[in-house]
Write an enzyme that holds these catalytic residues in place. Sequence first.
Site, PDB file in Angstrom:
ATOM      1  N   ASP A  34       0.849  -1.201   0.000  1.00  0.00           N
ATOM      2  CA  ASP A  34       0.000   0.000   0.000  1.00  0.00           C
ATOM      3  C   ASP A  34       0.877   1.242   0.000  1.00  0.00           C
ATOM      4  O   ASP A  34       1.457   1.589   1.027  1.00  0.00           O
ATOM      5  CB  ASP A  34      -0.916  -0.010   1.232  1.00  0.00           C
ATOM      6  CG  ASP A  34      -2.025  -1.005   1.050  1.00  0.00           C
ATOM      7  OD1 ASP A  34      -2.152  -1.934   1.876  1.00  0.00           O
ATOM      8  OD2 ASP A  34      -2.751  -0.886   0.050  1.00  0.00           O
ATOM      9  N   GLY A 140      -6.171   4.725   3.137  1.00  0.00           N
ATOM     10  CA  GLY A 140      -5.296   5.515   4.005  1.00  0.00           C
ATOM     11  C   GLY A 140      -4.797   4.731   5.197  1.00  0.00           C
ATOM     12  O   GLY A 140      -3.646   4.883   5.605  1.00  0.00           O
ATOM     13  N   PHE A 141      -5.647   3.846   5.730  1.00  0.00           N
ATOM     14  CA  PHE A 141      -5.230   3.136   6.942  1.00  0.00           C
ATOM     15  C   PHE A 141      -5.781   1.709   6.949  1.00  0.00           C
ATOM     16  O   PHE A 141      -6.871   1.461   6.444  1.00  0.00           O
ATOM     17  CB  PHE A 141      -5.731   3.871   8.211  1.00  0.00           C
ATOM     18  CG  PHE A 141      -5.152   5.245   8.338  1.00  0.00           C
ATOM     19  CD1 PHE A 141      -5.774   6.331   7.730  1.00  0.00           C
ATOM     20  CD2 PHE A 141      -3.925   5.444   8.980  1.00  0.00           C
ATOM     21  CE1 PHE A 141      -5.216   7.606   7.790  1.00  0.00           C
ATOM     22  CE2 PHE A 141      -3.356   6.718   9.054  1.00  0.00           C
ATOM     23  CZ  PHE A 141      -4.002   7.803   8.457  1.00  0.00           C
ATOM     24  N   ASP A 172     -10.008  -4.934  -1.144  1.00  0.00           N
ATOM     25  CA  ASP A 172      -8.961  -4.489  -0.229  1.00  0.00           C
ATOM     26  C   ASP A 172      -9.542  -3.640   0.895  1.00  0.00           C
ATOM     27  O   ASP A 172     -10.091  -2.574   0.641  1.00  0.00           O
ATOM     28  CB  ASP A 172      -7.962  -3.651  -1.058  1.00  0.00           C
ATOM     29  CG  ASP A 172      -6.867  -3.038  -0.237  1.00  0.00           C
ATOM     30  OD1 ASP A 172      -6.000  -2.390  -0.849  1.00  0.00           O
ATOM     31  OD2 ASP A 172      -6.851  -3.182   0.995  1.00  0.00           O
ATOM     32  N   GLY A 173      -9.439  -4.207   2.138  1.00  0.00           N
ATOM     33  CA  GLY A 173      -9.848  -3.395   3.282  1.00  0.00           C
ATOM     34  C   GLY A 173     -10.878  -4.089   4.145  1.00  0.00           C
ATOM     35  O   GLY A 173     -12.014  -4.289   3.703  1.00  0.00           O
TER      36      GLY A 173
HETATM   37  C1  DX5 Z   1      -6.160   1.112   2.969  1.00  0.00           C
HETATM   38  C2  DX5 Z   1      -5.286  -0.076   2.740  1.00  0.00           C
HETATM   39  C3  DX5 Z   1      -5.835  -1.224   3.566  1.00  0.00           C
HETATM   40  C4  DX5 Z   1      -4.917  -2.404   3.680  1.00  0.00           C
HETATM   41  C5  DX5 Z   1      -5.577  -3.648   4.175  1.00  0.00           C
HETATM   42  O1  DX5 Z   1      -5.696   2.196   2.271  1.00  0.00           O
HETATM   43  O2  DX5 Z   1      -5.265  -0.404   1.353  1.00  0.00           O
HETATM   44  O3  DX5 Z   1      -7.056  -1.570   2.987  1.00  0.00           O
HETATM   45  O4  DX5 Z   1      -4.427  -2.687   2.434  1.00  0.00           O
HETATM   46  O5  DX5 Z   1      -6.469  -3.326   5.144  1.00  0.00           O
HETATM   47  P1  DX5 Z   1      -6.787  -4.306   6.386  1.00  0.00           P
HETATM   48  O6  DX5 Z   1      -5.656  -4.090   7.358  1.00  0.00           O
HETATM   49  O7  DX5 Z   1      -8.116  -3.836   6.861  1.00  0.00           O
HETATM   50  O8  DX5 Z   1      -6.819  -5.731   5.847  1.00  0.00           O
HETATM   51 ZN    ZN Z   2      -4.252  -1.654  -0.818  1.00  0.00          ZN
END
Ligand code: DX5
Ligand code: ZN
Length: 217
Positions: A34, A140-141, A172-173
């Site tokens: 990321d 972002g996070f 993703d996320g």
């Molecule tokens: C956000 C990032 C997150 C990360 C994975 O900008 O792209 O989505 O890759 O997120 P989690 O830790 O929720 O699996």
């Molecule tokens: Zn990502």
Amino acid sequence: MNPVFPSILSTDYFDLEDKLRQFEKNKIDFIHLDVMDGHFVENISFGPAAVKAIKAKFKFKVDSHLMVSDPGRMIPWFAKAGSDWISIHIETGQTKEHIAAIKKNGAKAGLVLNPDSDIESVFPYLKDIDYVLLMSVYPGFGGQEFIASTLEKVSRLKKEIQRVGDCLIQVDGGVNLENAGALKAAGNDLFVIGTYLYGSGNIKQTLTEILNQIDGA
Ligand code: DX5
Ligand code: ZN
């Protein structure tokens, strides 16, 4: 190809090598990087040196997710550093040029859509790209809640891909054991997972459980 793409955004930097070794042992093929520039998103993360370091020490392919305002400038940096796949956000504009730049630099091209962007906005590009990355959190996070409306977006996108193209779908996320099966059933192919992998304390078991959910969907 293992459909789980671990994101290293949320890992403890001081035991990153150990995590990557565990991923290697558990037959992970891709690492999801990321990349954040502190401008497109309110966070700063990795540069091309991170790609170079991973490729120098491990056999993984690297999937660089560019959350940056000026992807045109940065695509060559991440390609030269060894990114095998590069995805850029449709919200940054000049999509056609950026997709062409990724391919010209020898990487597979992905187009990313933020949660509030219309799914139809990627439809004109489906024939030109290798994958669509649907954000299931606001970028972002790591560690955010999965946005449930992503499921419906996956199935709508899957129908359009079956009609016109053959690109993959990546989410993703906030992906975890509760939603991985539903995402697969909706038509998702690739699962970016960060926080959930690190939270469990047993990466091998967590990966096995997630893959069982995906295969069983
Ligand atoms: C956000 C990032 C997150 C990360 C994975 O900008 O792209 O989505 O890759 O997120 P989690 O830790 O929720 O699996
Ligand atoms: Zn990502």
